[in-house]
Write a protein that holds these residues in place. Structure first.
Motif, PDB file in Angstrom:
ATOM      1  N   ALA A 150      -3.506  16.660   0.347  1.00 53.44           N
ATOM      2  CA  ALA A 150      -3.321  15.218   0.141  1.00 53.44           C
ATOM      3  C   ALA A 150      -2.321  14.923  -0.971  1.00 53.44           C
ATOM      4  O   ALA A 150      -1.642  13.887  -0.946  1.00 53.44           O
ATOM      5  N   SER A 151      -2.213  15.821  -1.937  1.00 52.74           N
ATOM      6  CA  SER A 151      -1.304  15.577  -3.062  1.00 52.74           C
ATOM      7  C   SER A 151       0.165  15.574  -2.643  1.00 52.74           C
ATOM      8  O   SER A 151       1.027  15.219  -3.439  1.00 52.74           O
ATOM      9  N   GLN A 152       0.443  15.958  -1.397  1.00 56.75           N
ATOM     10  CA  GLN A 152       1.814  15.930  -0.907  1.00 56.75           C
ATOM     11  C   GLN A 152       2.371  14.500  -0.897  1.00 56.75           C
ATOM     12  O   GLN A 152       3.556  14.294  -1.186  1.00 56.75           O
ATOM     13  N   ASP A 153       1.508  13.527  -0.542  1.00 58.03           N
ATOM     14  CA  ASP A 153       2.034  12.162  -0.421  1.00 58.03           C
ATOM     15  C   ASP A 153       1.112  11.075  -0.969  1.00 58.03           C
ATOM     16  O   ASP A 153       1.530   9.930  -1.094  1.00 58.03           O
ATOM     17  N   ALA A 154      -0.130  11.407  -1.298  1.00 55.80           N
ATOM     18  CA  ALA A 154      -1.059  10.384  -1.787  1.00 55.80           C
ATOM     19  C   ALA A 154      -0.828  10.104  -3.271  1.00 55.80           C
ATOM     20  O   ALA A 154      -0.493  10.998  -4.046  1.00 55.80           O
ATOM     21  N   ASP A 155      -1.032   8.849  -3.659  1.00 56.57           N
ATOM     22  CA  ASP A 155      -0.933   8.457  -5.065  1.00 56.57           C
ATOM     23  C   ASP A 155      -2.272   8.600  -5.776  1.00 56.57           C
ATOM     24  O   ASP A 155      -2.329   8.933  -6.955  1.00 56.57           O
TER      25      ASP A 155
ATOM     26  N   MET B 144       1.824  -0.937  -3.715  1.00 56.37           N
ATOM     27  CA  MET B 144       0.443  -0.521  -3.470  1.00 56.37           C
ATOM     28  C   MET B 144       0.345   1.003  -3.463  1.00 56.37           C
ATOM     29  O   MET B 144       1.266   1.683  -3.020  1.00 56.37           O
ATOM     30  N   LYS B 145      -0.779   1.505  -3.922  1.00 52.40           N
ATOM     31  CA  LYS B 145      -0.971   2.948  -3.984  1.00 52.40           C
ATOM     32  C   LYS B 145      -1.473   3.486  -2.647  1.00 52.40           C
ATOM     33  O   LYS B 145      -2.273   2.850  -1.971  1.00 52.40           O
ATOM     34  N   ARG B 146      -0.996   4.652  -2.308  1.00 48.93           N
ATOM     35  CA  ARG B 146      -1.426   5.314  -1.081  1.00 48.93           C
ATOM     36  C   ARG B 146      -2.676   6.137  -1.386  1.00 48.93           C
ATOM     37  O   ARG B 146      -2.668   7.021  -2.245  1.00 48.93           O
ATOM     38  N   LEU B 147      -3.751   5.843  -0.703  1.00 45.70           N
ATOM     39  CA  LEU B 147      -5.058   6.476  -0.945  1.00 45.70           C
ATOM     40  C   LEU B 147      -5.368   7.483   0.153  1.00 45.70           C
ATOM     41  O   LEU B 147      -5.127   7.220   1.338  1.00 45.70           O
TER      42      LEU B 147
ATOM     43  N   ILE C  86      -7.111  -1.802   3.250  1.00 44.01           N
ATOM     44  CA  ILE C  86      -5.726  -1.989   3.689  1.00 44.01           C
ATOM     45  C   ILE C  86      -5.457  -3.464   3.980  1.00 44.01           C
ATOM     46  O   ILE C  86      -4.428  -4.020   3.572  1.00 44.01           O
ATOM     47  N   ASP C  87      -6.394  -4.118   4.669  1.00 45.54           N
ATOM     48  CA  ASP C  87      -6.228  -5.537   5.011  1.00 45.54           C
ATOM     49  C   ASP C  87      -6.164  -6.412   3.760  1.00 45.54           C
ATOM     50  O   ASP C  87      -5.455  -7.426   3.731  1.00 45.54           O
ATOM     51  N   GLN C  88      -6.919  -6.008   2.730  1.00 43.64           N
ATOM     52  CA  GLN C  88      -6.927  -6.760   1.477  1.00 43.64           C
ATOM     53  C   GLN C  88      -5.745  -6.383   0.576  1.00 43.64           C
ATOM     54  O   GLN C  88      -5.629  -6.910  -0.526  1.00 43.64           O
ATOM     55  N   GLN C  89      -4.915  -5.456   1.058  1.00 41.94           N
ATOM     56  CA  GLN C  89      -3.754  -4.967   0.309  1.00 41.94           C
ATOM     57  C   GLN C  89      -4.153  -4.329  -1.027  1.00 41.94           C
ATOM     58  O   GLN C  89      -3.394  -4.354  -1.998  1.00 41.94           O
ATOM     59  N   ALA C  90      -5.360  -3.759  -1.050  1.00 45.74           N
ATOM     60  CA  ALA C  90      -5.800  -3.016  -2.232  1.00 45.74           C
ATOM     61  C   ALA C  90      -5.177  -1.629  -2.258  1.00 45.74           C
ATOM     62  O   ALA C  90      -4.993  -1.036  -3.332  1.00 45.74           O
ATOM     63  N   VAL C  91      -4.866  -1.082  -1.058  1.00 40.28           N
ATOM     64  CA  VAL C  91      -4.193   0.212  -0.945  1.00 40.28           C
ATOM     65  C   VAL C  91      -3.091   0.083   0.105  1.00 40.28           C
ATOM     66  O   VAL C  91      -3.065  -0.876   0.893  1.00 40.28           O
ATOM     67  N   ALA C  92      -2.208   1.051   0.153  1.00 40.43           N
ATOM     68  CA  ALA C  92      -1.079   1.016   1.081  1.00 40.43           C
ATOM     69  C   ALA C  92      -1.540   1.225   2.526  1.00 40.43           C
ATOM     70  O   ALA C  92      -2.557   1.890   2.763  1.00 40.43           O
ATOM     71  N   PRO C  93      -0.818   0.669   3.486  1.00 35.39           N
ATOM     72  CA  PRO C  93      -1.166   0.866   4.900  1.00 35.39           C
ATOM     73  C   PRO C  93      -1.108   2.321   5.346  1.00 35.39           C
ATOM     74  O   PRO C  93      -1.674   2.674   6.380  1.00 35.39           O
ATOM     75  N   THR C  94      -0.422   3.174   4.580  1.00 40.68           N
ATOM     76  CA  THR C  94      -0.320   4.593   4.930  1.00 40.68           C
ATOM     77  C   THR C  94      -1.496   5.409   4.401  1.00 40.68           C
ATOM     78  O   THR C  94      -1.476   6.643   4.483  1.00 40.68           O
ATOM     79  N   SER C  95      -2.521   4.774   3.868  1.00 42.53           N
ATOM     80  CA  SER C  95      -3.707   5.474   3.371  1.00 42.53           C
ATOM     81  C   SER C  95      -4.468   6.101   4.534  1.00 42.53           C
ATOM     82  O   SER C  95      -4.442   5.595   5.657  1.00 42.53           O
ATOM     83  N   ARG C  96      -5.161   7.194   4.241  1.00 44.93           N
ATOM     84  CA  ARG C  96      -5.820   7.941   5.315  1.00 44.93           C
ATOM     85  C   ARG C  96      -7.152   8.544   4.874  1.00 44.93           C
ATOM     86  O   ARG C  96      -7.433   8.653   3.684  1.00 44.93           O
ATOM     87  N   LEU C  97      -7.920   8.946   5.879  1.00 43.12           N
ATOM     88  CA  LEU C  97      -9.131   9.735   5.684  1.00 43.12           C
ATOM     89  C   LEU C  97      -8.795  11.185   6.014  1.00 43.12           C
ATOM     90  O   LEU C  97      -8.116  11.451   7.008  1.00 43.12           O
TER      91      LEU C  97
END
Length: 326
Positions: free
Chosen positions: A90-95, A1-4, A32-43
């Motif tokens: 964000a480009s440090q770790d987001a996909d 999954m991609k990190r958003l 995240i619950d639908q596994q559309a993005v990684a659990p490590t995604s953030r605002l």
């Protein structure tokens, strides 16, 4: 999954921020619950030197909501710099990264569609389906702006503002562009890579005031034109040739009136020198001055933004993962 990472620039947005925090948190948690993005995604909320309680609201939200992170500028650097700072951090770790304004006039329900298309393209533009919520003047001025930019050879996506998804490689390519005069709507298409569009209906602003009144919209348009096109400089030369032609015609006309005894003393010099040439010189100097000011800013190489507080980089992805799955 991609990190958003969803990047939200904020400037004096205390009126809309509680609602924005709630809606974006709910949407991201759902993804995240639908596994559309990684659990490590953030605002990531970027406070552009707000003078109200915007940063206090962001800081308070971080205490109870591990999805929320923030950047605080040392002063106001502008909307485009806030977007760039968010993308840089964000480009440090987001996909994949999505930028959206804090007022949420852009429909957040378009975000899942963008994410679904992210496997096919590196840049997904959010494009307004219509401008029916705008005034007649704003619709007309927007049409004229996009037509003018197209005529000047600037590649832009009509009716697409700063609501877009970008892949990590697209963001890194964008960050390699060294300009200090930021006009992201024109810079993003320069990056290339495959693109897609998601159409949506823009909502009316629910609270607060627009950060782009007429004065700022005109300045934004001028900045875009002078940052991407040298056509105005060539137009000055063409205008000069035209004025010389008009001057010659007026000179011949003045001589004819003089020989026929119909000339008024001083009329010719006033018409040709003061009004025509004076006006052309002022216009030419203004256009040249705009380009010189941009060169002046570029050669100084001052930072495009200064971050006072960064909670995004301080928060480790695995910490976010533990909290969001709890």
């Amino acid at each position: 999954m991609k990190r958003l990472t969803i990047i939200v620039p904020c400037y004096n947005e205390e009126a809309v921020l509680p609602s924005s925090l709630s809606q974006l948190t709910a949407l991201l948690q759902q993804l995240i619950d639908q596994q559309a993005v990684a659990p490590t995604s953030r605002l990531l909320f970027v406070d552009d030197g707000s003078r109200d309680q915007t940063w206090s609201l962001i800081a308070s939200a971080q205490l109870n909501n591990q999805l929320v992170t923030g950047l605080q500028f040392s002063r106001n650097f502008g909307h485009q710099s806030a977007l760039l700072a968010g993308l840089t951090v964000a480009s440090q770790d987001a996909d994949i990264m999505i930028t959206i304004d804090a007022d949420l006039q852009d429909d957040i329900q378009a975000i899942p569609k963008m994410i679904a298309l992210s496997t096919q393209a590196d840049v997904i533009y959010g494009v307004r389906d219509s401008r029916k919520t705008d005034t007649w003047f704003k619709r007309w001025s927007a049409t004229m702006f996009y037509s003018l930019m197209h005529g000047l050879g600037v590649e832009m996506v009509p009716n697409a503002a700063d609501f877009r998804l970008m892949s990590k490689r697209a963001v890194l390519a964008l960050l390699d562009l060294p300009e200090r005069n930021m006009f992201l709507r024109g810079m993003v298409p320069l990056v290339g890579f495959p693109t897609q569009k998601v159409f949506y209906d823009r909502k009316p602003r629910t609270a607060g005031e627009t950060k782009y009144p007429l004065r700022k919209m005109i300045a934004f348009a001028v900045d875009g034109i002078t940052s991407f096109s040298t056509v105005p400089l060539r137009l000055i030369m063409n205008l000069g040739i035209f004025v010389v032609f008009i001057g010659v015609v007026l000179m011949i006309y003045s001589l004819i009136r003089k020989f026929t005894g119909q000339v008024v003393a001083g009329w010719s010099s006033l018409m040709v020198s003061m009004w025509v040439l004076g006006g052309v010189q002022l216009i030419a100097l203004s256009v040249l001055g705009e380009y010189v000011s941009k060169v002046f800013k570029e050669v100084k190489r001052r930072p495009r933004f200064i971050i006072q507080t960064d909670t995004y980089s301080q928060q480790k992805p695995n910490e976010t993962s533990n909290s969001t799955t709890a």
